[in-house]
Design a protein around this motif. Sequence first.
Motif, PDB file in Angstrom:
ATOM      1  N   LYS A   1       1.092 -15.313  -2.642  1.00 42.46           N
ATOM      2  CA  LYS A   1       1.926 -14.754  -3.711  1.00 42.46           C
ATOM      3  C   LYS A   1       2.525 -13.411  -3.311  1.00 42.46           C
ATOM      4  O   LYS A   1       3.741 -13.195  -3.441  1.00 42.46           O
ATOM      5  N   SER A   2       1.666 -12.505  -2.813  1.00 44.52           N
ATOM      6  CA  SER A   2       2.179 -11.185  -2.453  1.00 44.52           C
ATOM      7  C   SER A   2       3.151 -11.279  -1.289  1.00 44.52           C
ATOM      8  O   SER A   2       4.148 -10.556  -1.220  1.00 44.52           O
ATOM      9  N   THR A   3       2.869 -12.196  -0.379  1.00 40.86           N
ATOM     10  CA  THR A   3       3.789 -12.386   0.736  1.00 40.86           C
ATOM     11  C   THR A   3       5.151 -12.835   0.229  1.00 40.86           C
ATOM     12  O   THR A   3       6.190 -12.361   0.701  1.00 40.86           O
TER      13      THR A   3
ATOM     14  N   PHE B   1       3.198  -2.708  -6.630  1.00 45.49           N
ATOM     15  CA  PHE B   1       2.346  -3.199  -5.551  1.00 45.49           C
ATOM     16  C   PHE B   1       0.966  -3.553  -6.077  1.00 45.49           C
ATOM     17  O   PHE B   1       0.443  -2.884  -6.978  1.00 45.49           O
ATOM     18  N   GLN B   2       0.394  -4.566  -5.479  1.00 45.45           N
ATOM     19  CA  GLN B   2      -0.899  -5.066  -5.934  1.00 45.45           C
ATOM     20  C   GLN B   2      -1.973  -3.986  -5.928  1.00 45.45           C
ATOM     21  O   GLN B   2      -2.752  -3.874  -6.856  1.00 45.45           O
ATOM     22  N   HIS B   3      -1.998  -3.203  -4.838  1.00 42.62           N
ATOM     23  CA  HIS B   3      -3.070  -2.215  -4.730  1.00 42.62           C
ATOM     24  C   HIS B   3      -2.645  -0.834  -5.203  1.00 42.62           C
ATOM     25  O   HIS B   3      -3.391   0.117  -5.067  1.00 42.62           O
TER      26      HIS B   3
ATOM     27  N   MET C   1       6.279  -7.674 -10.623  1.00 44.84           N
ATOM     28  CA  MET C   1       5.001  -6.995 -10.832  1.00 44.84           C
ATOM     29  C   MET C   1       3.901  -7.790 -10.171  1.00 44.84           C
ATOM     30  O   MET C   1       3.676  -8.951 -10.489  1.00 44.84           O
ATOM     31  N   ASP C   2       3.183  -7.116  -9.230  1.00 45.16           N
ATOM     32  CA  ASP C   2       2.103  -7.787  -8.506  1.00 45.16           C
ATOM     33  C   ASP C   2       0.769  -7.386  -9.143  1.00 45.16           C
ATOM     34  O   ASP C   2       0.285  -6.277  -8.952  1.00 45.16           O
ATOM     35  N   GLU C   3       0.223  -8.286  -9.936  1.00 45.57           N
ATOM     36  CA  GLU C   3      -1.060  -8.075 -10.614  1.00 45.57           C
ATOM     37  C   GLU C   3      -1.137  -6.730 -11.328  1.00 45.57           C
ATOM     38  O   GLU C   3      -1.942  -5.868 -10.971  1.00 45.57           O
ATOM     39  N   PRO C   4      -0.335  -6.559 -12.368  1.00 50.92           N
ATOM     40  CA  PRO C   4      -0.324  -5.260 -13.056  1.00 50.92           C
ATOM     41  C   PRO C   4      -1.644  -4.933 -13.740  1.00 50.92           C
ATOM     42  O   PRO C   4      -1.923  -3.764 -13.993  1.00 50.92           O
TER      43      PRO C   4
HETATM   44 MG   LIG Z   1      -1.677 -10.539  -3.512  1.00 51.01          MG
END
Ligand SMILES: [Mg+2]
Lengths: 613, 277, 381
Positions: free
Chosen positions: B44-46, B86-88, B191-194
Amino acid sequence: MMINQLAFGPWLDYTVNGLIIGNIYALLAVGLALIFGVANLINFAHGSVYTVGAYLGWASITYLHTPLPVTLVIVITGSALLGVAIERVGLRALHGSSRIAPLLATIGISLVLDQLVQLFCSPDPRALASQLPDLRIQIGRGTIGTLDLLIAGVGLVSATGLYGFLRYTKLGWAVRATAQDQDAARQMGVDTDRVNVTVFAIASALGGVSGLLVGMYYNSIDPNMSFDATLKGVVAMMIGGLGNVPGALGGGLLLGLTESYGIALFGSSYRNLFAFALLILILVAAPNGLFGRRRDLPPEPMTGTFIARSRPLRLPRALVAGVVLAAALLPLLPAPYLLQTLTTALLSALLALSLTLVAGTVGQISLGHAALLAIGGYASGLLALDCGLPFVWSVPLAGVITALLGTLLVFPALRMQGHYVSIATLGIGEIVTLVILNWTGLTQGAMGLTGIPAPAIGGIELTSVRSVYWLVLVLVVAIALLQTRLLSGHLGRTWRAIREDEVAARSYGVAANRYKALAFGFGAFGAGVGGAITAHLYSYIDYRTFDTTLSILALTMVILGGLGNVAGAVLGSVLLVSLPELFRAAAEYRMLAYGLVLLVLIRYRPQGLLGTV
Amino acid sequence: MVPPLLQVRGVTRRFAGLVAVNAIDLDVAEGELVSVIGPNGAGKSTLFNLISGLDRPNVGTVHFAGQDVTGLRPERLAALGLARTFQHGRVFGNLSVIDNVLVGAHVRLRCVRPAVPLLGPLIELGLAAWRPAAVRAEEQSLRADAEAILALFGDRLLPRRDQPAYSLSYANRRRLEIARALALHPRLLLMDEPTAGMNESETAEMQVLIGRLKASGQTLLLIEHKLEMVMRLSDRVLAMDDGQRIAEGLPGRVRNDPAVIEAYLGHHALGSAEPVA
Amino acid sequence: MVSRRQFIVMGAAASSAALFRRPTALRAADATITIGVSGPQTGPNAQHGAQWVAAFDLAIEQIAAQGGPHLRYVFEDSQSEPRQSVSIAQKFVNDPDIAIEVGDFSSTASMAASPIYQRGKLVQFGMTNSHPDFTKGGDYMWSSSISQAEEQPNLADFAVNGLGLKKLAVLHLNTDWGNTSKTLFVQAAQALGAEIVAVEGFLPAERDFRSTLVRIRDTNPTGLILEAYYADAAVIARQVHDLGLKQPIAAVSSVYSPKFIELGGDAVNGIYTQSNFFPDDPRPEVQAFVRAFQTRYGRQPDGFNATAYDTFILIGELVRQFGGTREAIRDGLTKIKNVPSVVYGKISFDPDTRRVAGARYERLLVKDSQFTLWDGSRPAI
Ligand SMILES: [Mg+2]
Ligand SMILES: Nc1ncnc2c1ncn2[C@@H]1O[C@H](COP(=O)(O)OP(=O)(O)OP(=O)(O)O)[C@@H](O)[C@H]1O
């Protein structure tokens, strides 16, 4: 033999020679790569450990009359202990502070070690006779000796040994885990302190043995051999890939070959030009080194950046204004020596202001910044001497030329990150120096520029210390104010965003290269003006006037004052120029005292005196 | 027919020895909220990196706002109106909260960044030093807007506007990340895992916020593990596993798709609050 | 050693107090004359500072023993860097106790400080500054450095006529000194009918010369000329040996040092060089110097020691004849004649160039790890 000669001609000899010197670079690079791999640190003290190793061997042969195996054991033990001491005393306490602090600490440690060697063993070179029977083998028309083979053997054995150790032993696994992520490794139960100590011990033992063998090879050791050793070792490591141990071996050999072929084609004064050109080429074309595996996008960082978290000291405006006023009134005191020293400090401040912007605010740690002074100095000197331009024109024009040329030169470094920028700028700085040396038609080469006219405004020569001091003070204040103003606007936050996280900044539309170039250009202008004024004050400059040691000094100034901190850059310059002056009474112990003070400062205030902005 | 705002066709990204994203198609229309779900390592993030220009696909194309943007640099995509989180969490630690948001508004700086070729940077430097009235006014209005965006998060961020971002709590940093993205006034927000790492009440709060954004017409592409939230908010859902699309469509259909259940059971329980790190 | 440290401490205290003190006139008879020395005590050239100090201490002692003026010196470490030499210059100029300045070691450091000495009307005596433009900095810049314009023709004559070498390759240090030397040598040798087949410059920190030597080898010279200091020259000689080059080598006088033999080992045997003095030279000034140096330090002096020693003897004589004020010393330099010297025999300055002419040369050959007088025989080529 004859046929051999006809087929290869001298190229066989050049190849053999390149491999011989490459061997030595490889040996240095392996130690550096090992430390980089684990501590993520370019160990600028490696060359000093190499020097200490050479002197240990010399002392043990001279005073204890030890045979080679015993000498080796003594050198290995002594250097390993030194490595442990460096890690334990100098670096461990810095863990957790910004990543730049350990780098600076290794520079300080190197200074202290070199000075100690010089004090104990005298600065004169010493002979270090080889303890091996000198059997020579004819290859091509030249010969190679037993020492050459031993050096190659040590390089090969240590690189393969380390490779095996890292791959197949439990401790090696812990080392690799630590290299990947110190914090994660610790959480997984790896004793990272032990790993770090082990790595420093191994790398330093290797460094010490290199010093011994190379000293025997040249039959000559001296306390100043460390800087060049570090420099070439770092270049070789970079070519092989940062932190890549087997790659370092290949990098060393390739560097040696390039230099040798460079000499063959163009002559020996071009040797380093080739070395550094190769470095830049590799950094641009294969940033992970020739033997590195391609790493795609860097993984998302969990936390932390290159720069320490800090709250800068807020200096009250009244205080700053008061200090500036006091500085402006200082020439009323009859203290010309103080004024001269402060003039030197303020000229350095022009360089430091430039570097604090580039390294501190934008996060591009430049190790070749003094080259900007050289460009400015030569530009203004040549404009004055060859075109008869008056001081008031040649100096600002030199600033503009430096801004343009400087920005153009760092262009390859703009797309690099972290340590790569540092090494690339180091190389670019060296290239500038070497071009000045070799472009005799323009720069008079080694003879330097003589008779550069004294500063003059409106036909009146500024000859008194006082007037020069005021001139430079006005410039420093003006540039500092301008820089502060830029930092308070959109440029300031944009630059700092690039420093904090370039990927994120770009994702929000910040064209990183454009803003890096802007910072370099603006900074280069100030530095170029500083170099230009220096040239007119000295009346004579040559390629050694603004050398790499000055670049490193400027970086220590900036870090001492607080990265990105404008007032800090000026404070750092004043301190680092006046401290050695204050220590004058200490004579030969002067630089030692300076190094120790530097180390204490890094230890207790890694974010700098006034704090990172 | 109006082409969708975002159109992803057959993108594939291979890393050494693995296909992280495999021939994915995806459309997001103006005003839509589409979610991407899938177990850890699904790609997903990729996929987000490929859309936002941080990474280039080996195969396939990405169209955004009617333009082929495949392999375009991220700063260009941002200028076209694409923002992401970003996820992190990648807030600028040493920048103040308000400055973080203002960096998000960078592409909206017009006065101080004249689009002059070659001399543009120099003019920008001059304007930044000189600061004529127009430049000051622009900065003022961006600042006011940034404060309005911070106000969306109640009193979580606004009172801390001048504190450095590293001093914020984890959840607040996630919020700041979103505030920064909103400051771009994006046409499409990724939005990556908000809600990663947030507790239940914080998650609920975030869900309300995203709902309000959607209601205001914001187009959104969301990666989320908390299926509860995905089901409630999404217009459509794309489920991935091992880089491949395993299901796509209305939330209810995807949720009950056997392939999706299989994928999640194979990895970890469906709808668990915490993704396995 | 102890006495030197005391000097320095005294000097530092005196000069810091001097910042705020009014100048007082000095008279030679009743005062100690203070010499300001700017040179490297730390950093890459520190060994040269140490060589100076050894010679200075010896000279001061001898002058005092002969009832001459009392000299002392303040050694300020510049690391041979221009940034520090300019501060030192300012310090010396403003310290009324300093009657004359000696140094710096490199031209880079010296010439950057020249404008300050010139304006401050303090003689800057650059005893090692061979840069042709050094004394053009002003009429307070003087030098007793061996003029390469003189030495190089001498070396060329030695190599071409003396040793019969007609095809020469020159390897030189790429600094102002090495570069000047190289240019002058090439001119002189060509004038004598020799052919120059290769010229190679090397950087100060260079250690590896193998490829440079292969390049030189392939131009088929009959002789090699080294324009280098002793440490580099020794390393080069060893690599010449390793590469199996058999050509005779002639080197500039800067290699004349016991260290050259220590560092070069067997490889320096057979190298020709010249020196401004030679321990077996019967001249009394040479004998006095060499013997005293041997007794005090237990080793043989080298060229750098001799130059430094000569300089202090000269200053002692200047003070004795003309007085110890700055002006007296400056005027004295234009007038003084025939001061006994190890390097020159007798020192007199040309008041226009402010340099000394007439250095003496002994032609030497290294044999059995000893410098010996050359017996006039030519090498087999
Ligand atoms: Mg990810
Ligand atoms: N730069 C890279 N180099 C090599 N492999 C990578 C890289 N980035 C991602 N991968 C791999 O690609 C796969 C997909 O990763 P990605 O981060 O896209 O997963 P994800 O669906 O976002 O997972 P999560 O829910 O854990 O965030 C993983 O196996 C990952 O290890």
